[in-house]
Design a protein around this motif. Structure first.
Motif, PDB file in Angstrom:
ATOM      1  N   THR A 228       2.416   1.685  -3.588  1.00  0.00           N
ATOM      2  CA  THR A 228       1.436   2.145  -4.584  1.00  0.00           C
ATOM      3  C   THR A 228       0.938   3.557  -4.278  1.00  0.00           C
ATOM      4  O   THR A 228       0.575   4.298  -5.181  1.00  0.00           O
ATOM      5  CB  THR A 228       0.240   1.175  -4.653  1.00  0.00           C
ATOM      6  OG1 THR A 228      -0.292   0.967  -3.335  1.00  0.00           O
ATOM      7  CG2 THR A 228       0.672  -0.172  -5.229  1.00  0.00           C
ATOM      8  N   ASP A 229       0.943   3.926  -3.003  1.00  0.00           N
ATOM      9  CA  ASP A 229       0.542   5.283  -2.627  1.00  0.00           C
ATOM     10  C   ASP A 229       1.564   6.316  -3.091  1.00  0.00           C
ATOM     11  O   ASP A 229       1.220   7.478  -3.320  1.00  0.00           O
ATOM     12  CB  ASP A 229       0.364   5.360  -1.111  1.00  0.00           C
ATOM     13  CG  ASP A 229      -0.319   6.653  -0.678  1.00  0.00           C
ATOM     14  OD1 ASP A 229      -1.247   7.099  -1.392  1.00  0.00           O
ATOM     15  OD2 ASP A 229       0.073   7.220   0.346  1.00  0.00           O
ATOM     16  N   SER A 230       2.819   5.881  -3.250  1.00  0.00           N
ATOM     17  CA  SER A 230       3.880   6.805  -3.659  1.00  0.00           C
ATOM     18  C   SER A 230       4.016   6.920  -5.180  1.00  0.00           C
ATOM     19  O   SER A 230       4.861   7.684  -5.665  1.00  0.00           O
ATOM     20  CB  SER A 230       5.225   6.356  -3.063  1.00  0.00           C
ATOM     21  OG  SER A 230       5.631   5.120  -3.618  1.00  0.00           O
TER      22      SER A 230
ATOM     23  N   TYR B 197      -4.699  -2.048  -1.874  1.00  0.00           N
ATOM     24  CA  TYR B 197      -4.717  -3.007  -0.763  1.00  0.00           C
ATOM     25  C   TYR B 197      -5.353  -4.306  -1.238  1.00  0.00           C
ATOM     26  O   TYR B 197      -6.323  -4.287  -2.001  1.00  0.00           O
ATOM     27  CB  TYR B 197      -5.560  -2.486   0.411  1.00  0.00           C
ATOM     28  CG  TYR B 197      -4.935  -1.405   1.250  1.00  0.00           C
ATOM     29  CD1 TYR B 197      -4.120  -1.729   2.336  1.00  0.00           C
ATOM     30  CD2 TYR B 197      -5.184  -0.065   0.977  1.00  0.00           C
ATOM     31  CE1 TYR B 197      -3.575  -0.735   3.133  1.00  0.00           C
ATOM     32  CE2 TYR B 197      -4.632   0.933   1.767  1.00  0.00           C
ATOM     33  CZ  TYR B 197      -3.836   0.596   2.852  1.00  0.00           C
ATOM     34  OH  TYR B 197      -3.288   1.578   3.639  1.00  0.00           O
TER      35      TYR B 197
ATOM     36  N   SER C  41       1.942   8.223  -7.404  1.00  0.00           N
ATOM     37  CA  SER C  41       1.575   9.553  -7.896  1.00  0.00           C
ATOM     38  C   SER C  41       2.718  10.535  -7.678  1.00  0.00           C
ATOM     39  O   SER C  41       3.014  11.373  -8.541  1.00  0.00           O
ATOM     40  CB  SER C  41       0.305  10.050  -7.197  1.00  0.00           C
ATOM     41  OG  SER C  41       0.491  10.073  -5.788  1.00  0.00           O
TER      42      SER C  41
ATOM     43  N   ALA D  41       0.833  -1.208   0.000  1.00  0.00           N
ATOM     44  CA  ALA D  41       0.000   0.000   0.000  1.00  0.00           C
ATOM     45  C   ALA D  41       0.868   1.260   0.000  1.00  0.00           C
ATOM     46  O   ALA D  41       0.568   2.233  -0.700  1.00  0.00           O
ATOM     47  CB  ALA D  41      -0.922  -0.006   1.214  1.00  0.00           C
TER      48      ALA D  41
ATOM     49  N   ASN E  11      -3.005   7.113 -10.323  1.00  0.00           N
ATOM     50  CA  ASN E  11      -2.379   6.467  -9.167  1.00  0.00           C
ATOM     51  C   ASN E  11      -2.635   7.234  -7.872  1.00  0.00           C
ATOM     52  O   ASN E  11      -1.785   7.287  -6.988  1.00  0.00           O
ATOM     53  CB  ASN E  11      -0.874   6.339  -9.411  1.00  0.00           C
ATOM     54  CG  ASN E  11      -0.537   5.396 -10.543  1.00  0.00           C
ATOM     55  OD1 ASN E  11      -0.499   4.190 -10.374  1.00  0.00           O
ATOM     56  ND2 ASN E  11      -0.307   5.963 -11.725  1.00  0.00           N
ATOM     57  N   SER E  12      -3.794   7.819  -7.783  1.00  0.00           N
ATOM     58  CA  SER E  12      -4.124   8.657  -6.622  1.00  0.00           C
ATOM     59  C   SER E  12      -4.496   7.853  -5.383  1.00  0.00           C
ATOM     60  O   SER E  12      -4.493   8.379  -4.274  1.00  0.00           O
ATOM     61  CB  SER E  12      -5.273   9.608  -6.973  1.00  0.00           C
ATOM     62  OG  SER E  12      -6.427   8.880  -7.370  1.00  0.00           O
ATOM     63  N   LYS E  13      -4.829   6.559  -5.554  1.00  0.00           N
ATOM     64  CA  LYS E  13      -5.228   5.734  -4.414  1.00  0.00           C
ATOM     65  C   LYS E  13      -4.274   4.555  -4.262  1.00  0.00           C
ATOM     66  O   LYS E  13      -3.877   3.935  -5.248  1.00  0.00           O
ATOM     67  CB  LYS E  13      -6.657   5.203  -4.608  1.00  0.00           C
ATOM     68  CG  LYS E  13      -7.729   6.284  -4.573  1.00  0.00           C
ATOM     69  CD  LYS E  13      -9.107   5.665  -4.729  1.00  0.00           C
ATOM     70  CE  LYS E  13     -10.196   6.735  -4.690  1.00  0.00           C
ATOM     71  NZ  LYS E  13     -11.551   6.153  -4.856  1.00  0.00           N
ATOM     72  N   PRO E  14      -3.906   4.224  -3.017  1.00  0.00           N
ATOM     73  CA  PRO E  14      -3.051   3.044  -2.794  1.00  0.00           C
ATOM     74  C   PRO E  14      -3.828   1.756  -3.027  1.00  0.00           C
ATOM     75  O   PRO E  14      -5.062   1.739  -2.944  1.00  0.00           O
ATOM     76  CB  PRO E  14      -2.638   3.185  -1.323  1.00  0.00           C
ATOM     77  CG  PRO E  14      -3.739   3.968  -0.695  1.00  0.00           C
ATOM     78  CD  PRO E  14      -4.231   4.918  -1.765  1.00  0.00           C
TER      79      PRO E  14
END
Length: 409
Positions: free
Chosen positions: A327-329, A371, A331, A324, A366-369
Motif C-alpha cells: 500500500t505504501d508503493s 496497517y 502512490s 503495508a 495513497n500517501s500513507k501505507p
C-alpha cells in the motif's frame, strides 16, 4: 443450524484450506449461514450461552488453582496452570467480541469471498503466490493440533492409571471425585479445549488469509494498470492518449478506493481482537518458555505450544508488513504511469491538464501505507512481533532469577 458457507460472486463454493475448514465448525467463532431458520438461531444462542457459562466455570476453577499455588509460593506449579488460564481469559474476551458482532462478521466474510478473495479459476498464478504465503500458518495449525491432541490424550491415561485428573490445572469449590460429577466436568474440559484450540489457529489463519488476499488484490491492481498503459503507448492514438490514460486511472482509482474501504472494514472487524491477542502474547510466551526451559522432557507440550505461538506472531507480523509495503508503493504506482510520455505524444492540452490533476489526486490519496492495528495502539508488523518476543524474554529472565533465588533459599 448451518454455519456460513463461503462463496464466490458467482455462487460457487470456495474450497477452504484445512485449518479454515476445521475452524468453520467452531460454533462460537464462525457465523451462521443466512439461510438458518429462527429455531436454529435460538439453538445457536443457547449453545453460545452454555459455552460462556462453561468458560466462567473453568475460569473460576483455574484461578483457584493459581491462587492456591501462589499462596504456597510454588513458582513451578503456579506457571503450570498459567498458560491455560491466560489462553482461557483471552478466549473469553475474543468470544465475547465475536458474539456481539456476529451478523457483521458474516456480512464482512461475504464481501471478502465475493470481491476480494482471489479466484484460482481466473488468476491461478496470483492465487498460488498468495496461497504460498499461508504455508507457515498451516504448519502452525498442525502444531496447535498436536498440542490439543496431547491434552486430549490425558483422559485415556487417567482411565488407565485409575486416577481422576482433569486436562488442566483446576481446583473446584466442591468435591469433584464422584464419577457422576467428574465425567461431565472432564467432558467440558474437552469441549473447552477443542473450541479454544480451533480459535487459536483458525482465527489467525482467517486474519492472515484476509490480509494476503487483500495484498494480492492490490498487486493485481498494479499489474492490470501497467498492462493497460503499455497498450495505450503501443496504440499511440495521439489526440486521445491523455483521455485514455485519465479514464484508465479513474477506473483504477475506483477499484483502489473499494480495496481501501475493505481495509477499513477489516480494521474495524479485527482491531479489538488483535489487541487482545497481542496483549496476552508476551505473558503467555513467558510462561510457556519457562516451563519448557525448566523441564523440557516432561513439558514438551509447552515447548510445542511456545514454538507455534512464536512462529504465529512472526508470520502474522510479516504478512502485515507485506501489506503495508504494497500500500505504501501505491502512490509510486500512479506516478510511474508514463504520464510524461503521454504528455509528449498527446495533442490535447485540456486533457493533459486534467490528467495531471488526476494523477496528483491519486498520489495524495495513497500517501500513507495501510496497517491493521490493535486499537490504534500498535501495528500488525514484523517489528511488533519482535517486540513481543523481546518483552517475553525479559519476563522469562526475571522468572528464572526468581527461581534461582528460591532454590538458594
Amino acid at each position: 443450524m448451518v454455519r456460513y458457507v463461503p462463496r464466490f460472486a458467482d455462487g460457487q463454493k470456495v474450497k477452504l484450506a484445512w485449518p479454515l475448514a476445521v475452524f468453520r465448525l467452531n460454533h462460537i467463532f464462525w457465523p451462521l449461514d443466512p439461510s438458518t431458520g429462527i429455531w436454529g438461531r435460538y439453538l445457536d444462542k443457547v449453545v453460545a450461552v452454555a459455552m460462556s457459562l462453561v468458560f466462567m466455570q473453568h475460569n473460576d476453577a483455574e484461578l483457584r488453582y493459581l491462587r492456591f499455588e501462589a499462596s504456597n509460593r510454588n513458582l513451578d506449579a503456579f506457571l503450570t496452570g498459567m498458560p491455560t488460564y491466560l489462553i482461557l481469559v483471552e478466549a473469553q474476551f475474543r468470544s465475547l467480541h465475536i458474539l456481539l458482532h456476529f451478523e457483521k462478521l458474516q456480512k464482512f466474510l461475504e464481501i471478502f469471498y465475493a470481491n476480494i478473495y482471489i479466484d484460482p479459476r481466473k488468476e491461478p498464478e496470483m492465487f498460488r503466490k498468495v496461497d504460498g504465503k499461508m504455508i507457515i500458518n498451516r504448519l502452525v495449525s498442525a502444531m496447535y493440533g498436536a498440542v490439543i491432541s496431547l491434552y486430549l490424550i490425558a483422559p485415556v491415561f487417567s482411565i488407565i492409571n485409575q486416577s481422576k485428573d482433569f486436562l488442566y490445572s483446576m481446583i473446584f469449590p466442591f468435591d469433584s471425585d464422584p464419577l457422576y460429577i467428574f465425567v461431565p466436568l472432564l467432558l467440558t474440559n474437552v469441549w473447552v479445549g477443542i473450541v479454544i484450540d480451533t480459535m487459536m489457529f483458525g482465527e489467525t489463519n482467517l486474519l492472515c488469509e484476509l490480509i494476503v488476499h487483500l495484498n494480492g488484490s492490490y498487486m493485481l491492481l498494479k499489474r492490470d494498470l501497467q498492462l493497460a498503459i503499455e497498450k495505450i503507448l503501443v496504440a499511440r492514438d495521439r489526440p486521445h492518449m491523455a483521455k485514455q490514460l485519465k479514464v484508465l486511472i479513474t477506473k483504477t482509482l475506483r477499484k483502489n478506493v473499494a480495496l481501501n474501504q475493505f481495509g477499513q472494514q477489516l480494521e474495524a472487524q479485527y482491531t479489538v481482537r488483535v489487541f487482545i491477542m497481542f496483549a496476552f502474547a508476551a505473558g503467555l510466551l513467558c510462561a510457556l518458555s519457562f516451563k519448557a526451559y525448566t523441564n523440557p522432557m516432561a513439558n514438551y507440550i509447552y515447548a510445542i505450544w511456545f514454538g507455534a505461538k512464536t512462529v504465529e506472531l512472526l508470520s502474522l507480523g510479516q504478512i502485515g508488513s507485506d501489506l503495508a509495503f504494497t500500500t505504501d508503493s501505491l502512490s509510486t504506482m500512479y506516478y510511474l504511469t508514463h504520464w510524461e510520455q503521454i504528455l509528449q505524444y498527446s495533442t490535447n492540452p485540456s486533457e493533459n491538464l486534467r490528467l495531471l490533476k488526476l494523477i496528483n489526486l491519486a498520489i495524495e490519496m495513497n500517501s500513507k501505507p495501510f496497517y491493521v492495528t490493535g486499537l490504534k495502539y500498535f501495528r500488525v508488523s514484523l517489528q511488533a512481533g519482535l517486540k513481543i518476543l523481546q518483552a517475553s524474554f525479559s519476563y522469562f529472565t526475571f522468572l528464572t532469577s526468581m527461581q534461582r533465588r528460591q532454590m538458594s533459599n
